[in-house]
Design a protein around this motif. Structure first.
Motif, PDB file in Angstrom:
ATOM      1  N   LYS A   1       0.825  -1.209   0.000  1.00 36.06           N
ATOM      2  CA  LYS A   1       0.000   0.000   0.000  1.00 36.06           C
ATOM      3  C   LYS A   1       0.857   1.257   0.000  1.00 36.06           C
ATOM      4  O   LYS A   1       2.053   1.233   0.285  1.00 36.06           O
ATOM      5  N   ARG A   2       0.202   2.371  -0.310  1.00 34.62           N
ATOM      6  CA  ARG A   2       0.856   3.685  -0.305  1.00 34.62           C
ATOM      7  C   ARG A   2       0.582   4.342   1.052  1.00 34.62           C
ATOM      8  O   ARG A   2      -0.569   4.624   1.378  1.00 34.62           O
TER       9      ARG A   2
ATOM     10  N   LYS B   1       4.935   1.601  -0.202  1.00 41.82           N
ATOM     11  CA  LYS B   1       5.508   2.779  -0.849  1.00 41.82           C
ATOM     12  C   LYS B   1       5.228   3.957   0.076  1.00 41.82           C
ATOM     13  O   LYS B   1       4.071   4.345   0.267  1.00 41.82           O
TER      14      LYS B   1
ATOM     15  N   THR C   1       5.366   7.807   1.335  1.00 45.52           N
ATOM     16  CA  THR C   1       5.420   9.208   0.919  1.00 45.52           C
ATOM     17  C   THR C   1       5.690  10.062   2.142  1.00 45.52           C
ATOM     18  O   THR C   1       5.007   9.920   3.162  1.00 45.52           O
TER      19      THR C   1
ATOM     20  N   LEU D   1      -3.234   8.413  -1.306  1.00 49.11           N
ATOM     21  CA  LEU D   1      -2.581   7.533  -0.343  1.00 49.11           C
ATOM     22  C   LEU D   1      -3.621   6.559   0.194  1.00 49.11           C
ATOM     23  O   LEU D   1      -4.819   6.867   0.245  1.00 49.11           O
TER      24      LEU D   1
END
Length: 252
Positions: A144-145, A165, A167, A183
């Motif tokens: 997942k982001r 991932k 951010t 996200l």
């Protein structure tokens, strides 16, 4: 050669004599009339910028009262100057003497090369998702982001989850990205996350990533300032004023 060597010895002696050892915590401050605090004000309700561009929040009020206690004890009139910078720059700014202390919701982490103060608040790292998300457990975060503050303890906890991932940005931007589905989740301090949950109709996972204590940061080898600050924090924690601050910011 002997003459040159003698001159060099005199220079070394004079330089050494110029490095006077501190005799009080005032000698350890950048300025003798204020305490300079490094802050990354994107962490409401701990600290944020109001509509006048001023830093305010729970931790701001705590530091204000800590300095008031120090002033009363020593008959001083110290003020607080905030220097705004990126969160990941705060530790280095302490050691390069750009600031006296770090004040940005700091919790202990092994890679933070600094001295931690007495704790003044306990919290947790949590995962927040949209109300209609199919994420319900930490296990569901695979691939997942995830949004997390750069250099934060939350980032350290989730970075080893398979395929994630990450951010890095400030929290208002990350929660806006979560709300727009750019996200899948954001990891944050519980208190901070609760503010955005209420504002954006989000939800948190039941699992707690980590329990942690909030502290100020100091540079190494302080003789007086660390002790003065810690004694004042302890005095504040035992006072009715601390309870007022908790209630003011909804932390009671």
């Amino acid at each position: 050669m002997k003459k040159i060597f003698s001159i060099m010895l005199v220079i070394v002696f004079l330089v050494g004599c110029g490095q006077k050892a501190p005799e009080s915590f005032l000698d350890e401050l950048l300025y003798d009339n204020r305490i300079v605090a490094g802050v990354s004000p994107d962490y409401p309700p701990f600290q944020y910028l109001n509509n006048k561009g001023e830093v305010e929040g729970f931790e701001v009020d705590v530091l204000k009262e800590v300095v008031n206690i120090i002033n009363e004890k020593h008959g001083l009139d110290l003020e607080i100057e905030y220097r705004v910078m990126a969160f990941e720059m705060l530790v280095s700014s302490i050691h390069t003497r750009q600031v006296d202390i770090g004040s940005s919701g700091f919790t202990w982490a092994p890679d933070r090369d600094a001295v931690f103060s007495t704790s003044f608040f306990d919290s947790e790292q949590i995962i927040i998702v949209k109300e209609d998300s199919d994420i319900y457990t930490v296990e569901d975060l695979k691939n997942k982001r995830i949004g997390a503050g750069l250099g934060s303890t939350g980032e350290a906890v989730v970075k080893d989850i398979e395929g994630v991932k990450i951010t890095n940005s400030d929290y208002p931007l990350m929660f806006t990205a979560l709300n727009s589905k750019s996200l899948d989740a954001v990891v944050s301090d519980k208190v901070v996350g609760n503010e955005f949950i209420k504002e954006m109709n989000l939800r948190r996972l039941d699992e707690v990533l980590d329990s942690e204590a909030t502290m100020f940061l100091y540079r190494h080898n302080l003789v007086y300032l660390e002790n003065e600050m810690n004694a004042a924090i302890e005095q504040l924690l035992d006072s009715a004023k601390y309870q007022e601050i908790l209630e003011k910011w909804g932390l009671q």
